[in-house]
Design a protein around this motif. Structure first.
Motif, PDB file in Angstrom:
ATOM      1  N   ASN A 108     -40.308   9.072  75.960  1.00  0.00           N
ATOM      2  CA  ASN A 108     -39.525   9.902  76.875  1.00  0.00           C
ATOM      3  C   ASN A 108     -39.112  11.240  76.259  1.00  0.00           C
ATOM      4  OD1 ASN A 108     -39.705   8.263  79.071  1.00  0.00           O
ATOM      5  ND2 ASN A 108     -37.509   7.930  79.294  1.00  0.00           N
ATOM      6  N   ALA A 148     -33.788   9.654  86.131  1.00  0.00           N
ATOM      7  CA  ALA A 148     -33.411  10.361  84.909  1.00  0.00           C
ATOM      8  C   ALA A 148     -32.112   9.828  84.359  1.00  0.00           C
ATOM      9  CB  ALA A 148     -33.267  11.857  85.205  1.00  0.00           C
ATOM     10  N   SER A 198     -31.171  17.105  74.585  1.00  0.00           N
ATOM     11  CA  SER A 198     -30.806  16.361  75.790  1.00  0.00           C
ATOM     12  C   SER A 198     -29.921  17.229  76.677  1.00  0.00           C
ATOM     13  CB  SER A 198     -30.049  15.077  75.423  1.00  0.00           C
ATOM     14  OG  SER A 198     -30.811  14.278  74.555  1.00  0.00           O
ATOM     15  N   SER A 257     -36.331   5.353  82.551  1.00  0.00           N
ATOM     16  CA  SER A 257     -34.877   5.466  82.498  1.00  0.00           C
ATOM     17  C   SER A 257     -34.258   4.545  81.453  1.00  0.00           C
ATOM     18  CB  SER A 257     -34.270   5.151  83.872  1.00  0.00           C
ATOM     19  OG  SER A 257     -34.552   3.808  84.234  1.00  0.00           O
ATOM     20  N   ILE A 317     -33.791  10.492  77.289  1.00  0.00           N
ATOM     21  CA  ILE A 317     -34.724  11.538  77.699  1.00  0.00           C
ATOM     22  C   ILE A 317     -34.402  12.812  76.932  1.00  0.00           C
ATOM     23  CG2 ILE A 317     -35.589  12.883  79.648  1.00  0.00           C
ATOM     24  CD1 ILE A 317     -34.404  10.531  81.384  1.00  0.00           C
ATOM     25  N   THR A 325     -36.172  17.761  82.798  1.00  0.00           N
ATOM     26  CA  THR A 325     -35.811  16.351  83.001  1.00  0.00           C
ATOM     27  C   THR A 325     -35.674  16.023  84.481  1.00  0.00           C
ATOM     28  OG1 THR A 325     -33.479  16.956  82.636  1.00  0.00           O
ATOM     29  CG2 THR A 325     -34.698  16.092  80.755  1.00  0.00           C
ATOM     30  N   ILE A 340     -40.769   9.431  84.036  1.00  0.00           N
ATOM     31  CA  ILE A 340     -40.011   9.076  82.840  1.00  0.00           C
ATOM     32  C   ILE A 340     -39.431   7.676  82.949  1.00  0.00           C
ATOM     33  CG2 ILE A 340     -39.450  11.425  82.128  1.00  0.00           C
ATOM     34  CD1 ILE A 340     -36.824  11.165  83.542  1.00  0.00           C
TER      35      ILE A 340
END
Length: 343
Positions: free
Chosen positions: A164, A63, A236, A207, A211, A196, A205
């Motif tokens: 994402n 993440a 976020s 990176s 995200i 997340t 996800i």
């Protein structure tokens, strides 16, 4: 001022206890109480636009924290959570083989409220993000110092787009709590951090991209969460939400084999000094200071802020307390505590 009307009972306040700096030594007896407070429920909804589709992709990764969210708060509170919250960095989860779900809760420390994480056993019928969020909305924290304003939803679904963006579609009954604007900000960020974290730890996800989390309520945008925060726009993780000090292991109530007990945790100040204390818990609940010492949070980029202790403890019940230091003033700000048993 953070306010939440308790409907399910008290949630515990963060505790403070004097530490003895220096090497690990036995210290005089001083009982330490625990206090409590909990969260409650009442809702208001708005929803007007259409369903936002998203495609779930499986891409193994770590993440990454993006910029602060672009929420709006009807009360005028900045929805990034900056009101009354010191700036801290947010620890990032990495891909893990464990099936446990990372779940964030709200806890109080030094008159403020921060996010703390637990890893929970969850059913595997749903995708990792959905089951982590369901635990956040439906379960109780292991640690009685933590609480959640969320209610168990009638409907909950999640998906992840190729950009994402995690889309969460939840029914309005999840917001059935009466909280003030600042607590509403923390509750929304609790969802963002949990979603997340679950996507990152399960490898869903990328990176290499920012995200974000978009929340729909009954498949509509523009819902006003907890009567304060307008949803619909991608959000976020917000710096300043995560607890300045938190104990990762052991988790609350854990039973540990005797001998060397490994303790890990994280501080949002890499290289910062930390004080720790072990208190032994008697059968009547009284806590006696047992060991105390200091340690330093890591500075390595891959382990930023992480601290580790290895202690030899005989069988019994214990409470661990870790706090930051305050420039030699004797204060121990932002303490986190954890109860565990050694067999």
């Amino acid at each position: 001022m953070l306010e939440i009307q308790a409907a399910r009972g008290p949630a515990h306040e963060a505790k403070a206890s004097p530490f003895q700096p220096g090497k690990a030594t036995r210290v005089p007896e001083t009982p330490t109480p625990r206090t409590a407070g909990r969260a409650s429920r009442l809702f208001r909804a708005r929803g007007v636009l259409g369903l936002l589709p998203a495609l779930l992709l499986l891409t193994g990764c770590i993440a990454d924290a993006g910029p602060e969210p672009t929420l709006t708060a009807n009360s005028g509170t900045d929805a990034t959570g900056s009101a009354g919250v010191p700036s801290t960095s947010a620890p990032l989860e990495t891909t893990q083989s464990s099936n446990k779900a990372p779940v964030y809760w709200i806890g109080r420390s030094d008159g403020n409220a921060f996010l703390y994480r637990e890893f929970r056993d969850v059913p595997e019928q749903e995708n990792p993000v959905t089951r982590a969020l369901r635990a956040m909305m439906s379960d109780k924290p292991l640690d009685p110092d933590f609480f959640t304003p969320w209610q168990s939803p009638t409907k909950l679904a999640t998906s992840i787009s190729g950009k994402n963006v995690i889309t969460v579609d939840v029914s309005e009954d999840a917001f059935n709590s009466n909280v003030d604007a600042e607590m509403a900000v923390r509750a929304v960020q609790q969802l963002v951090f949990t979603a997340t974290a679950a996507a990152a730890s399960s490898g869903l996800i990328d990176s290499g991209q920012q995200i974000q989390v978009r929340v729909l309520v009954d498949s509509h945008t523009d819902y006003v969460a907890f009567d304060h925060i307008q949803l619909g726009a991608p959000m976020s993780r917000a710096a300043g939400m995560v607890a300045p000090v938190w104990i990762i292991d052991p988790q609350e109530g854990t039973d540990i084999a005797g001998g060397s007990v490994k303790i890990t945790g994280r501080s949002t100040v890499p290289g910062g000094k930390l004080r720790w204390q072990i208190l032994r818990t008697a059968g009547n609940g009284d806590k006696t200071p047992y060991l105390t010492g200091e340690t330093t949070a890591g500075t390595d980029a891959a382990q930023s802020g992480v601290f580790t202790l290895a202690l030899s403890l005989s069988s019994g019940s214990y409470e661990l307390r870790v706090s930051q230091t305050d420039g030699g003033t004797g204060e121990e700000p932002n303490a986190d505590t954890r109860n565990f048993n050694v067999s």
